[in-house]
Design a protein around this motif. Structure first.
Motif, PDB file in Angstrom:
ATOM      1  N   ALA A  33       3.932  -7.074 -10.273  1.00 22.15           N
ATOM      2  CA  ALA A  33       3.763  -5.730  -9.710  1.00 22.15           C
ATOM      3  C   ALA A  33       2.310  -5.497  -9.304  1.00 22.15           C
ATOM      4  O   ALA A  33       2.036  -4.931  -8.239  1.00 22.15           O
ATOM      5  N   GLN A  34       1.382  -5.977 -10.128  1.00 19.20           N
ATOM      6  CA  GLN A  34      -0.034  -5.827  -9.784  1.00 19.20           C
ATOM      7  C   GLN A  34      -0.383  -6.666  -8.560  1.00 19.20           C
ATOM      8  O   GLN A  34      -1.096  -6.224  -7.670  1.00 19.20           O
ATOM      9  N   GLN A  35       0.146  -7.873  -8.501  1.00 23.66           N
ATOM     10  CA  GLN A  35      -0.085  -8.749  -7.346  1.00 23.66           C
ATOM     11  C   GLN A  35       0.475  -8.115  -6.070  1.00 23.66           C
ATOM     12  O   GLN A  35      -0.180  -8.118  -5.026  1.00 23.66           O
ATOM     13  N   ALA A  36       1.676  -7.554  -6.165  1.00 21.47           N
ATOM     14  CA  ALA A  36       2.274  -6.889  -5.007  1.00 21.47           C
ATOM     15  C   ALA A  36       1.448  -5.667  -4.610  1.00 21.47           C
ATOM     16  O   ALA A  36       1.245  -5.402  -3.418  1.00 21.47           O
ATOM     17  N   HIS A  37       0.955  -4.931  -5.582  1.00 28.09           N
ATOM     18  CA  HIS A  37       0.098  -3.761  -5.328  1.00 28.09           C
ATOM     19  C   HIS A  37      -1.110  -4.146  -4.478  1.00 28.09           C
ATOM     20  O   HIS A  37      -1.488  -3.422  -3.565  1.00 28.09           O
ATOM     21  N   TRP A  38      -1.708  -5.271  -4.785  1.00 32.92           N
ATOM     22  CA  TRP A  38      -2.893  -5.721  -4.049  1.00 32.92           C
ATOM     23  C   TRP A  38      -2.564  -6.208  -2.640  1.00 32.92           C
ATOM     24  O   TRP A  38      -3.409  -6.174  -1.756  1.00 32.92           O
ATOM     25  N   ASN A  39      -1.348  -6.708  -2.447  1.00 34.59           N
ATOM     26  CA  ASN A  39      -1.030  -7.410  -1.195  1.00 34.59           C
ATOM     27  C   ASN A  39       0.016  -6.737  -0.314  1.00 34.59           C
ATOM     28  O   ASN A  39       0.401  -7.299   0.707  1.00 34.59           O
ATOM     29  N   VAL A  40       0.474  -5.552  -0.676  1.00 37.65           N
ATOM     30  CA  VAL A  40       1.498  -4.891   0.125  1.00 37.65           C
ATOM     31  C   VAL A  40       0.879  -4.340   1.411  1.00 37.65           C
ATOM     32  O   VAL A  40      -0.273  -3.899   1.433  1.00 37.65           O
ATOM     33  N   ARG A  41       1.654  -4.396   2.478  1.00 44.35           N
ATOM     34  CA  ARG A  41       1.244  -3.899   3.792  1.00 44.35           C
ATOM     35  C   ARG A  41       2.466  -3.277   4.463  1.00 44.35           C
ATOM     36  O   ARG A  41       3.585  -3.693   4.215  1.00 44.35           O
ATOM     37  N   GLY A  42       2.231  -2.304   5.326  1.00 42.46           N
ATOM     38  CA  GLY A  42       3.344  -1.760   6.093  1.00 42.46           C
ATOM     39  C   GLY A  42       3.254  -0.262   6.290  1.00 42.46           C
ATOM     40  O   GLY A  42       2.331   0.400   5.811  1.00 42.46           O
ATOM     41  N   ALA A  43       4.263   0.260   6.987  1.00 39.76           N
ATOM     42  CA  ALA A  43       4.282   1.668   7.372  1.00 39.76           C
ATOM     43  C   ALA A  43       4.283   2.598   6.156  1.00 39.76           C
ATOM     44  O   ALA A  43       3.680   3.658   6.188  1.00 39.76           O
ATOM     45  N   ALA A  44       4.943   2.218   5.104  1.00 42.35           N
ATOM     46  CA  ALA A  44       5.013   3.040   3.887  1.00 42.35           C
ATOM     47  C   ALA A  44       4.007   2.559   2.847  1.00 42.35           C
ATOM     48  O   ALA A  44       4.219   2.699   1.646  1.00 42.35           O
ATOM     49  N   PHE A  45       2.897   2.006   3.324  1.00 43.09           N
ATOM     50  CA  PHE A  45       1.916   1.384   2.433  1.00 43.09           C
ATOM     51  C   PHE A  45       1.499   2.278   1.269  1.00 43.09           C
ATOM     52  O   PHE A  45       1.581   1.872   0.111  1.00 43.09           O
ATOM     53  N   LEU A  46       1.018   3.467   1.546  1.00 45.44           N
ATOM     54  CA  LEU A  46       0.392   4.268   0.502  1.00 45.44           C
ATOM     55  C   LEU A  46       1.337   4.620  -0.648  1.00 45.44           C
ATOM     56  O   LEU A  46       0.989   4.377  -1.814  1.00 45.44           O
ATOM     57  N   PRO A  47       2.535   5.161  -0.402  1.00 47.12           N
ATOM     58  CA  PRO A  47       3.398   5.465  -1.546  1.00 47.12           C
ATOM     59  C   PRO A  47       3.846   4.212  -2.302  1.00 47.12           C
ATOM     60  O   PRO A  47       3.940   4.227  -3.540  1.00 47.12           O
ATOM     61  N   VAL A  48       4.099   3.126  -1.608  1.00 51.75           N
ATOM     62  CA  VAL A  48       4.515   1.890  -2.276  1.00 51.75           C
ATOM     63  C   VAL A  48       3.350   1.303  -3.064  1.00 51.75           C
ATOM     64  O   VAL A  48       3.515   0.865  -4.208  1.00 51.75           O
ATOM     65  N   HIS A  49       2.172   1.304  -2.479  1.00 59.49           N
ATOM     66  CA  HIS A  49       0.966   0.819  -3.147  1.00 59.49           C
ATOM     67  C   HIS A  49       0.746   1.582  -4.460  1.00 59.49           C
ATOM     68  O   HIS A  49       0.500   0.980  -5.511  1.00 59.49           O
ATOM     69  N   ARG A  50       0.853   2.898  -4.409  1.00 63.00           N
ATOM     70  CA  ARG A  50       0.681   3.728  -5.608  1.00 63.00           C
ATOM     71  C   ARG A  50       1.775   3.469  -6.631  1.00 63.00           C
ATOM     72  O   ARG A  50       1.507   3.369  -7.828  1.00 63.00           O
TER      73      ARG A  50
END
Length: 149
Positions: free
Chosen positions: A29-46
């Motif tokens: 989950a932490q790794q995905a947090h660092w590497n997520v990209r896309g239109a819904a970036f901010l809510p998914v990142h959080r």
């Protein structure tokens, strides 16, 4: 006749089995947090950051219960690599969809492992309470992953 020591050993085995999967998923989950990209970036990142924190809190609870029963909790990287039952997270950038799908799958696997131990009638009530709490939180997080897809 089952002795108290045998029951403690069973509880330790159950908790350790779940611990390696929860610790691995927290790392993913932490790794995905660092590497997520896309239109819904901010809510998914959080959400991924919150998920990692929630899972780390559960690893602490599981590990402390193992220690309290006289065991030695083990979430060393080698142990996680050898014993977790999760799919590996892809390296590099992840779309929000890829990250959410990976977390959905991992959360489902963690819930399944914990639920399997909950069905074992020899697991003591305190350990069962820890596992049930984990299942409740993991299934709620799985719903959140699915709702964002």
């Amino acid at each position: 006749m089952t002795t108290a020591t045998q029951l403690d050993n069973l509880a330790i085995a159950a908790l350790q089995d779940v611990l390696v999967n929860v610790a691995e998923l927290a790392s993913q989950a932490q790794q995905a947090h660092w590497n997520v990209r896309g239109a819904a970036f901010l809510p998914v990142h959080r959400w991924l950051d919150e998920l990692a924190q929630t899972l780390r809190a559960h690893t602490d609870t599981l590990a402390e219960r193992i220690a309290g029963l006289g065991g030695w909790p083990d979430a060393c990287s080698e142990t996680l690599s050898e014993r977790n039952t999760l799919e590996s997270l892809p390296f590099g950038a992840l779309t929000t969809g890829q990250a959410l799908t990976a977390m959905d799958t991992g959360l489902g696997r963690v819930a399944a492992v914990a639920a399997a131990w909950l069905r074992n009638p020899a697991v003591d009530q305190v350990t069962a309470d820890h596992l049930a709490s984990l299942c409740r939180d993991v299934q709620n997080q799985q719903w959140l992953a699915r709702a964002q897809q």
